[in-house]
Design a protein around this motif. Structure first.
Motif, PDB file in Angstrom:
ATOM      1  N   ARG A  99      53.068 105.267  30.746  1.00  0.00           N
ATOM      2  CA  ARG A  99      52.487 105.293  32.792  1.00  0.00           C
ATOM      3  C   ARG A  99      53.443 104.610  33.131  1.00  0.00           C
ATOM      4  O   ARG A  99      54.106 103.553  33.033  1.00  0.00           O
ATOM      5  CB  ARG A  99      51.373 104.207  30.934  1.00  0.00           C
ATOM      6  CG  ARG A  99      50.035 103.899  32.772  1.00  0.00           C
ATOM      7  CD  ARG A  99      48.931 103.276  32.250  1.00  0.00           C
ATOM      8  NE  ARG A  99      49.248 102.008  31.736  1.00  0.00           N
ATOM      9  CZ  ARG A  99      48.927 101.097  33.292  1.00  0.00           C
ATOM     10  NH1 ARG A  99      48.918 101.713  34.038  1.00  0.00           N
ATOM     11  NH2 ARG A  99      49.050  99.788  33.505  1.00  0.00           N
ATOM     12  N   GLU A 100      52.591 104.436  34.582  1.00  0.00           N
ATOM     13  CA  GLU A 100      53.324 104.492  35.722  1.00  0.00           C
ATOM     14  C   GLU A 100      52.316 103.603  36.295  1.00  0.00           C
ATOM     15  O   GLU A 100      51.280 102.809  35.873  1.00  0.00           O
ATOM     16  CB  GLU A 100      53.946 105.161  37.151  1.00  0.00           C
ATOM     17  CG  GLU A 100      54.805 106.108  35.977  1.00  0.00           C
ATOM     18  CD  GLU A 100      55.643 106.633  36.784  1.00  0.00           C
ATOM     19  OE1 GLU A 100      55.698 106.884  38.038  1.00  0.00           O
ATOM     20  OE2 GLU A 100      56.250 107.695  36.136  1.00  0.00           O
ATOM     21  N   ARG A 107      49.749 104.284  38.219  1.00  0.00           N
ATOM     22  CA  ARG A 107      48.069 104.559  37.672  1.00  0.00           C
ATOM     23  C   ARG A 107      47.998 104.946  36.527  1.00  0.00           C
ATOM     24  O   ARG A 107      48.350 104.335  35.626  1.00  0.00           O
ATOM     25  CB  ARG A 107      48.409 106.200  38.593  1.00  0.00           C
ATOM     26  CG  ARG A 107      48.914 106.160  40.174  1.00  0.00           C
ATOM     27  CD  ARG A 107      49.163 107.588  40.183  1.00  0.00           C
ATOM     28  NE  ARG A 107      49.929 108.291  39.655  1.00  0.00           N
ATOM     29  CZ  ARG A 107      51.673 109.051  39.504  1.00  0.00           C
ATOM     30  NH1 ARG A 107      52.186 108.096  40.104  1.00  0.00           N
ATOM     31  NH2 ARG A 107      52.100 109.702  38.380  1.00  0.00           N
ATOM     32  N   ALA A 108      46.694 105.473  35.855  1.00  0.00           N
ATOM     33  CA  ALA A 108      45.963 105.969  35.085  1.00  0.00           C
ATOM     34  C   ALA A 108      46.456 106.670  34.561  1.00  0.00           C
ATOM     35  O   ALA A 108      45.704 107.056  33.187  1.00  0.00           O
ATOM     36  CB  ALA A 108      44.033 105.743  35.982  1.00  0.00           C
ATOM     37  N   ASP A 109      47.126 107.494  35.247  1.00  0.00           N
ATOM     38  CA  ASP A 109      47.405 108.775  33.962  1.00  0.00           C
ATOM     39  C   ASP A 109      48.450 108.500  33.595  1.00  0.00           C
ATOM     40  O   ASP A 109      49.215 107.874  33.918  1.00  0.00           O
ATOM     41  CB  ASP A 109      48.202 109.330  35.348  1.00  0.00           C
ATOM     42  CG  ASP A 109      49.012 109.454  36.601  1.00  0.00           C
ATOM     43  OD1 ASP A 109      48.946 108.610  36.325  1.00  0.00           O
ATOM     44  OD2 ASP A 109      49.622 110.758  36.585  1.00  0.00           O
ATOM     45  N   TYR A 110      48.502 108.789  32.186  1.00  0.00           N
ATOM     46  CA  TYR A 110      49.432 109.093  31.935  1.00  0.00           C
ATOM     47  C   TYR A 110      50.768 110.571  31.613  1.00  0.00           C
ATOM     48  O   TYR A 110      50.396 111.335  31.580  1.00  0.00           O
ATOM     49  CB  TYR A 110      49.059 108.583  29.770  1.00  0.00           C
ATOM     50  CG  TYR A 110      48.000 107.216  29.556  1.00  0.00           C
ATOM     51  CD1 TYR A 110      49.075 106.018  29.311  1.00  0.00           C
ATOM     52  CD2 TYR A 110      47.068 107.250  30.173  1.00  0.00           C
ATOM     53  CE1 TYR A 110      48.846 104.604  29.528  1.00  0.00           C
ATOM     54  CE2 TYR A 110      46.133 105.868  30.225  1.00  0.00           C
ATOM     55  CZ  TYR A 110      46.681 104.996  29.702  1.00  0.00           C
ATOM     56  OH  TYR A 110      46.680 103.034  29.655  1.00  0.00           O
ATOM     57  N   GLY A 111      51.380 110.118  30.836  1.00  0.00           N
ATOM     58  CA  GLY A 111      52.724 110.795  30.105  1.00  0.00           C
ATOM     59  C   GLY A 111      53.488 110.325  28.804  1.00  0.00           C
ATOM     60  O   GLY A 111      52.995 109.460  28.915  1.00  0.00           O
ATOM     61  N   ARG A 112      53.945 111.451  28.622  1.00  0.00           N
ATOM     62  CA  ARG A 112      55.262 111.487  27.779  1.00  0.00           C
ATOM     63  C   ARG A 112      56.387 111.614  27.169  1.00  0.00           C
ATOM     64  O   ARG A 112      56.637 112.631  28.389  1.00  0.00           O
ATOM     65  CB  ARG A 112      54.523 111.506  26.193  1.00  0.00           C
ATOM     66  CG  ARG A 112      52.611 111.652  25.918  1.00  0.00           C
ATOM     67  CD  ARG A 112      52.620 112.653  24.684  1.00  0.00           C
ATOM     68  NE  ARG A 112      52.937 112.325  23.547  1.00  0.00           N
ATOM     69  CZ  ARG A 112      52.452 111.205  22.918  1.00  0.00           C
ATOM     70  NH1 ARG A 112      51.442 110.508  22.537  1.00  0.00           N
ATOM     71  NH2 ARG A 112      53.192 110.367  21.257  1.00  0.00           N
TER      72      ARG A 112
END
Length: 94
Positions: A66-67, A69-74
């Motif tokens: 997670r950076e 912001r609220a959006d997540y990555g993998r």
């Protein structure tokens, strides 16, 4: 059969991998996620000219990142192969 250069990605050098190499004549590789044990064995024998006696594999899920912001990555999913060589054969990693 798959392309041999796409089956084996890299050799994984870590403290645990070094101990496996010294004690059990086993080496750790990062391999393609879709590669089977037979594919890995054939790739090692043809690319490096070594006799393989056993292959163990483990699949790892990518970690959630997670950076600010609220959006997540993998991070990417990956697969590890522990390859045991015949007695008397070894890789020269120097």
């Amino acid at each position: 059969m798959k392309d041999l250069h796409k089956v084996i990605k890299t050799i994984r050098l870590s403290e645990k991998a070094t101990l496996l190499g010294e004690k059990n004549n086993e080496y750790v590789f990062s391999v393609d996620v879709d590669a089977t044990k037979i594919d890995i064995k054939q790739a090692i024998e043809k690319l490096f000219g070594k006799k393989v006696t056993g292959v163990r594999t483990a699949n790892y899920d990518g970690k959630a990142r997670r950076e600010r912001r609220a959006d997540y990555g993998r991070t990417n999913h990956w697969k590890k192969a522990i390859v045991r060589l015949k007695d008397g054969e070894k890789f020269d990693l120097a």
